[in-house]
Motif scaffolding. Structure first.
Motif, short mmCIF file in Angstrom:
data_model
loop_
_atom_site.label_atom_id
_atom_site.label_comp_id
_atom_site.label_asym_id
_atom_site.label_seq_id
_atom_site.Cartn_x
_atom_site.Cartn_y
_atom_site.Cartn_z
N ALA A 4 0.72 -1.33 0.10
CA ALA A 4 -0.01 0.10 -0.06
C ALA A 4 0.64 1.40 -0.01
N ARG A 5 0.32 2.27 -0.51
CA ARG A 5 0.87 3.52 -0.64
C ARG A 5 0.28 4.57 0.23
N VAL A 6 0.93 5.13 1.08
CA VAL A 6 0.31 6.20 2.02
C VAL A 6 0.95 7.51 1.95
N LEU A 45 -0.68 14.36 -4.97
CA LEU A 45 -1.86 13.64 -5.31
C LEU A 45 -2.19 13.81 -6.69
N THR A 46 -1.83 14.91 -7.25
CA THR A 46 -1.90 15.13 -8.86
C THR A 46 -1.23 14.21 -9.65
N ARG A 47 0.02 13.87 -9.25
CA ARG A 47 0.69 13.29 -10.10
C ARG A 47 1.29 11.73 -9.55
N GLU A 48 0.64 11.66 -8.43
CA GLU A 48 0.84 10.17 -7.94
C GLU A 48 -0.34 9.36 -7.46
N THR A 49 -0.22 8.09 -7.17
CA THR A 49 -1.42 7.54 -6.75
C THR A 49 -1.16 6.84 -5.53
N PHE A 50 -1.97 7.12 -4.26
CA PHE A 50 -2.05 6.75 -3.10
C PHE A 50 -3.14 5.70 -2.52
N ASP A 51 -2.94 5.00 -1.67
CA ASP A 51 -3.92 4.17 -1.09
C ASP A 51 -4.77 4.80 0.08
N LEU A 52 -4.03 5.74 0.73
CA LEU A 52 -4.59 6.16 2.10
C LEU A 52 -3.81 7.73 2.26
#
Length: 292
Positions: A4-6, A45-52
């Protein structure tokens, strides 16, 4: 299995390090980015994907509530789990965040267990818990007991002992008056509970507090929140920080009173302005005699 990415968002580096160390100790391999305010987080958040997202409320440039509102207006981020990590626990603030689409709350100050409970719940709802916990250590306590110290020492220290009631400070007069009320009063919120306190001295960097000794001693480096309510309009400032030093207030080992040095970690301009006004108006009480 992918981890997961936080994204951890807080203007206080101490809090960011505390959260990151807690998550990394419990979820090995988890990928974490951090941001000092909502504006920096927005760019990530505009350029990368996060899970939380774990986000503070009060920050300069863009608050946590503003970031949350923006996220819920973006199609890719409408359902992104967003946990507010905040000292704002008032009913109206909770309602405001719920209406904006917050997923959950973690109240400052928090224990590792409280933080992890919320994070695991968010991962479970998103179907990511198995992936996040694929290499989780069997025992939680030993991995997390030193997070506060590691945040300040880069992981070099190994043990955090309960704060000793160290060498006494200068002798105080015998209790002869009641505990002062009104000016100079505050409330210290620790993970172990809330204590009324008297502000003996105040600066832009720290506050010198006096509290009645309880059954559980506070610990050096424990994170805390100092609530100050002052002035005719009953302004309230919620100041995040940690306990830098703890000594007996009276020259004896069984002193009923403790003197705490509370270091601020907030970088919020509004809070600093509030502190400046308190100091300028002489709100902090410079001399304190414990009551019976």
């Amino acid at each position: 299995m992918s981890k997961a990415r936080v994204l951890v968002v807080d203007d206080a580096s101490f809090i960011r390090d505390l959260v990151k160390n807690c998550l990394r100790n419990y979820f090995p391999g988890i990928r974490i980015e951090d941001a000092v305010n909502g504006r920096k987080a927005q760019a990530l958040l505009t350029r990368e994907t996060f899970d939380l997202v774990l986000c503070d409320w009060e920050m300069p440039e863009m608050s946590g509530l503003e970031l949350l509102t923006w996220c819920r207006e973006q199609d890719p981020l409408r359902t992104l789990p967003f946990i507010m990590v905040t000292s704002r626990g008032d009913k109206e603030n909770v309602i405001q965040a719920i209406q904006a689409g917050v997923s959950d709350f973690v109240s400052k100050p928090f224990t590792n267990e409280q933080l992890l409970s919320k994070v695991k719940k968010a991962f479970a709802r998103a179907g990511l818990l198995d992936a996040a916990m694929s290499s989780t250590p069997a025992r939680l306590g030993s991995a997390l007991g030193n997070d506060s110290l590691n945040a300040l020492t880069g992981g070099k220290a190994q043990v955090v002992s309960p704060a000793p009631v160290a060498r006494p400070v200068a002798a105080a007069p015998k209790p002869a008056v009641q505990t002062p009320t009104g000016r100079g009063q505050g409330q210290l919120r620790l993970a172990s509970g809330t204590q009324a306190c008297v502000i003996k001295a105040l600066s832009l960097k720290e506050a010198l507090l006096v509290v009645r000794r309880g059954e559980v001693l506070p610990q050096v480096l424990a994170s805390a929140v100092l609530d100050l309510e002052q002035g005719e309009n009953a302004e309230v400032a919620r100041l995040n920080g940690y306990l830098h030093a703890i000594v007996a207030y009276e020259p004896r080992p069984d002193s009923d009173w403790l003197q705490l040095t509370f270091r601020f970690v907030d970088q919020d301009a509004e809070k600093m302005n509030y502190l400046s006004r308190l100091i300028a108006h002489g709100t902090a009480q410079k001399h304190f005699v414990p009551g019976a």
